[in-house]
Design a protein around this motif. Structure first.
Motif, PDB file in Angstrom:
ATOM      1  N   HIS A   1       0.740  -1.208  -0.195  1.00  0.00           N
ATOM      2  CA  HIS A   1       0.206   0.417  -0.106  1.00  0.00           C
ATOM      3  C   HIS A   1       1.095   1.365   0.004  1.00  0.00           C
ATOM      4  O   HIS A   1       1.536   1.357   1.348  1.00  0.00           O
ATOM      5  N   PRO A   2       0.662   1.898  -0.762  1.00  0.00           N
ATOM      6  CA  PRO A   2       2.022   3.102  -0.920  1.00  0.00           C
ATOM      7  C   PRO A   2       0.684   4.549  -0.099  1.00  0.00           C
ATOM      8  O   PRO A   2      -0.290   4.521   0.028  1.00  0.00           O
ATOM      9  N   LEU A   3       1.416   5.534   0.764  1.00  0.00           N
ATOM     10  CA  LEU A   3       1.901   6.612   1.732  1.00  0.00           C
ATOM     11  C   LEU A   3       2.542   7.370   0.900  1.00  0.00           C
ATOM     12  O   LEU A   3       3.488   7.658   1.650  1.00  0.00           O
ATOM     13  N   PRO A   4       2.328   8.588  -0.026  1.00  0.00           N
ATOM     14  CA  PRO A   4       3.403   8.489  -0.678  1.00  0.00           C
ATOM     15  C   PRO A   4       3.197  10.241   0.113  1.00  0.00           C
ATOM     16  O   PRO A   4       4.228  10.442   0.466  1.00  0.00           O
ATOM     17  N   ASN A   5       2.033  11.026   0.925  1.00  0.00           N
ATOM     18  CA  ASN A   5       1.880  11.259   2.043  1.00  0.00           C
ATOM     19  C   ASN A   5       3.395  11.082   3.145  1.00  0.00           C
ATOM     20  O   ASN A   5       4.066  12.287   3.897  1.00  0.00           O
ATOM     21  N   LEU A   6       3.727  10.098   3.618  1.00  0.00           N
ATOM     22  CA  LEU A   6       4.756  10.073   4.311  1.00  0.00           C
ATOM     23  C   LEU A   6       5.958   9.245   3.542  1.00  0.00           C
ATOM     24  O   LEU A   6       6.954   8.810   4.659  1.00  0.00           O
ATOM     25  N   ARG A   7       6.138   8.805   1.811  1.00  0.00           N
ATOM     26  CA  ARG A   7       7.326   8.284   1.466  1.00  0.00           C
ATOM     27  C   ARG A   7       7.697   7.463   2.338  1.00  0.00           C
ATOM     28  O   ARG A   7       8.072   6.606   2.125  1.00  0.00           O
ATOM     29  N   ALA A   8       6.429   6.426   2.547  1.00  0.00           N
ATOM     30  CA  ALA A   8       6.089   4.662   2.653  1.00  0.00           C
ATOM     31  C   ALA A   8       5.870   4.242   1.978  1.00  0.00           C
ATOM     32  O   ALA A   8       4.422   4.631   1.022  1.00  0.00           O
ATOM     33  N   LEU A   9       5.452   2.683   1.843  1.00  0.00           N
ATOM     34  CA  LEU A   9       5.202   1.668   1.526  1.00  0.00           C
ATOM     35  C   LEU A   9       4.202   0.841   2.916  1.00  0.00           C
ATOM     36  O   LEU A   9       6.002   0.484   3.739  1.00  0.00           O
ATOM     37  N   ASN A  10       3.773   0.443   2.811  1.00  0.00           N
ATOM     38  CA  ASN A  10       2.820  -0.255   3.799  1.00  0.00           C
ATOM     39  C   ASN A  10       2.769  -2.247   3.011  1.00  0.00           C
ATOM     40  O   ASN A  10       2.134  -2.301   2.543  1.00  0.00           O
ATOM     41  N   VAL A  11       3.942  -2.281   3.416  1.00  0.00           N
ATOM     42  CA  VAL A  11       3.743  -3.944   3.047  1.00  0.00           C
ATOM     43  C   VAL A  11       3.107  -5.242   3.952  1.00  0.00           C
ATOM     44  O   VAL A  11       3.372  -5.348   5.415  1.00  0.00           O
TER      45      VAL A  11
END
Length: 581
Positions: A531-541
């Protein structure tokens, strides 16, 4: 606010300090939080999924038990000071017996006004749970929200203890009471959920378990976190002055990614859209959280079921030097021949854990572990009959035989199952100081979908182009941090970067197939979501099924997947040189 609740003060942010992230956390944290600076509410989280099983075992032995006794110890230490300073106390330490904990607190003799929240315990009414429940679980708890806490505080309670509410409810309830929010103030409630999610695990928000150790310049034990929640639901995460650790955009990001799934985070009071969170440094050891959007919660509540799974035992055989795989195969074959076959057990799990290196410079670096776990409904089958049998290999097995522990007895284990229940099947109840009972009203629920409230927007993906040019092999953790944990039988790995360019590369690189490849054989056949979370510069796997039937049943050496993120960071991949510096 509905229910006649009025705010405690005008528009000043409420300061909520955490003193516990799990049952067994730092006892001194309560006093450190109460005496370290101004707070309005002292909260503590004690109820992991595994904790409910532990409390159920304790209650089976003593019906008066079933709550977190360490919280009572903390109250013995600080409740008098809290009353003097006007600090409210809110905790889910009531576990399976919030009424019993409330009575124990009243017995401390401080004249504190104590309320408790119940209705989550469904062991006596299993019929509405979906999927249907077979047998008799040792615990069955719906996840309640924060409105019972809010109503207790509005009625003048000094201490509010609950059963199974969501961890974030320990912040949502006090914030809703303080600011006079309504049940449809979904954006404000969602902001409080985010603040609660950040501080619920204590020092994990202030530098604990943080991937970039070089950023932690104050290596003292981290101070526990404080959430300053404003009237609009925005917040600042901080800690008391002079305490150890670090509060930074990185430490807060790491905790935001802990034990979540899809960006639409479903809760009993609202759906919180994690893809709308904005973080910004707000001074030394201060991080501002803003922009959080919320929408109506689902019509069902999450339920955690724990069943008695049977009995288990584990023995670990040490293999040294040459022919590790051949020795392991011989040991396994010989052991089960001595035991009368693998079919004697309901379940067998054998793992060869390789720590050895060729031509090792020290004995311990030439060793591997053969970890053998057996499970069965009959404790005698997996007890000393199993572990003693391993010792028959001591003189008749492979060269260099020894074990990490002496023969051990069996232990009971539990099986975790997630489920759901219609809201109308649960009676969320608050028992106010003096004993008056009040049923807590539900918020309006979503009728379709879980999208953000009207007018909200999801941030676009990073506009920065992916770095091109030459690459070179380097550990993935060179450019990203990670934090991992368990969600029942699933594990999640939150992975984040510290620049837009690195995020643009990571977003394209870390696909479900690539994650499956990097996580190795145990993930090879498992469903994985990214799941991309671009606002956090993050991905949740999210790795589905890697923990089997939950932490209490898992046979992984790391049953809560705490190290899975660091393993992913250690994998060597081709990274653009432009990101490596």
């Amino acid at each position: 606010m509905t229910g006649g609740i009025t705010p405690a003060e005008s528009d000043r942010p409420i300061r909520i300090g955490n003193c516990s992230g799990f049952y067994g956390d730092r006892l001194r944290a309560a006093r450190e939080m109460v005496e370290g600076g101004p707070i309005d509410v002292l909260c503590g989280d004690y109820l992991a999924e595994l904790t409910m099983l532990i409390l159920a075992k304790a209650q089976a032995k003593d019906p008066a038990a079933g709550y977190a006794r360490t919280f009572l110890t903390q109250m013995e230490d600080v409740l008098g000071t809290c009353l003097e300073k006007g600090i409210k106390v809110v905790s889910n330490a009531g576990g399976l017996n919030p009424a019993g904990l409330a009575a124990a607190i009243e017995a401390l003799g401080t004249d504190a006004k104590v309320a408790y929240v119940e209705g989550d315990d469904l062991r006596g009414s299993l019929g509405a749970i979906d999927p249907p429940v077979d047998g008799k679980p040792v615990s069955a708890n719906a996840y309640l929200g924060g409105w019972g806490i809010a109503e207790a505080l509005a009625a003048g309670a000094d201490v509010v203890v609950t059963g199974r509410v969501t961890d974030a409810s320990l912040v949502v309830g006090p914030a809703a009471w303080w600011h006079g929010w309504d049940r449809e103030d979904f954006d404000a409630l969602a902001g409080a959920v985010v603040a609660g999610h950040v501080i619920e695990c204590g020092p994990q928000a202030t530098g604990g378990n943080y991937a970039f150790l070089d950023e932690i310049t104050d290596r003292r034990y981290p101070g526990f976190p404080i959430a300053e929640v404003a009237v609009d639901g925005s917040s600042v995460i901080t800690k008391h002055p002079g305490t150890g650790g670090l509060v930074s955009v990185g430490t807060v990001t790491a905790q935001l990614l802990y034990e979540i799934a899809a960006p639409a985070y479903l809760g009993p009071d609202c759906t919180t859209h994690f893809d709308t969170i904005r973080l910004e440094a707000d001074g030394e050891h201060r991080v501002a959280i803003s922009g959080v959007r919320g929408s109506a919660p689902p019509p069902t509540l999450k339920v955690a079921l724990n069943d008695a799974g049977g009995y288990r035992n584990t023995m670990t055989l040490v293999l040294t030097g040459l022919d590790i795989e051949a020795k392991a195969a011989f040991a396994e074959e010989l052991l089960f021949d001595v035991l009368g076959g693998r079919g004697r057990f309901a379940e067998v799990d054998v793992r060869l854990l390789r720590f050895d290196t060729p031509d090792a410079p020290a004995n311990e670096r030439a060793t591997a572990h053969l970890r053998i776990t057996v499970k069965d409904p009959d404790p005698r089958t997996v007890g000393r009959a199993f572990s003693n049998a391993t010792m028959e290999l001591a003189l008749g097995g492979y060269a260099g035989f020894h074990t990490t522990t002496p023969p051990s007895a069996e232990s009971a284990y539990g099986v975790y199952r997630p489920a759901a229940v219609p809201r109308e099947a649960v009676t969320h109840t608050v028992v106010l100081p003096g004993g008056k009972r009040r049923v807590v009203a539900d918020p309006p629920v979503a009728t379709a979908g879980t999208g953000p409230a009207a007018g909200s927007s999801t941030p676009a993906e990073s506009e920065h182009s992916r770095p091109g040019g030459p690459t070179r092999p380097a550990p993935l953790g060179t450019v990203c941090g990670a934090r991992s944990g368990d969600k029942g039988g699933d594990a999640n790995i939150g992975v984040w970067t510290r620049s837009d360019e690195a995020y643009a590369w990571l977003r394209a690189f870390l696909t479900p197939d690539k994650a499956r490849e990097l996580l190795g054989p145990e993930a090879a056949e498992l469903p994985i979501d990214v799941h991309p979370l671009p606002n956090l510069r993050a991905l949740n796997v999210v790795v589905h099924g890697i923990l089997g039937e939950g932490v209490a049943s898992s046979t992984r050496p790391d049953p809560q997947a705490k190290g899975l993120g660091e393993y992913l960071r250690s994998r060597v991949v081709e990274i653009p040189e432009a990101l490596l510096g």
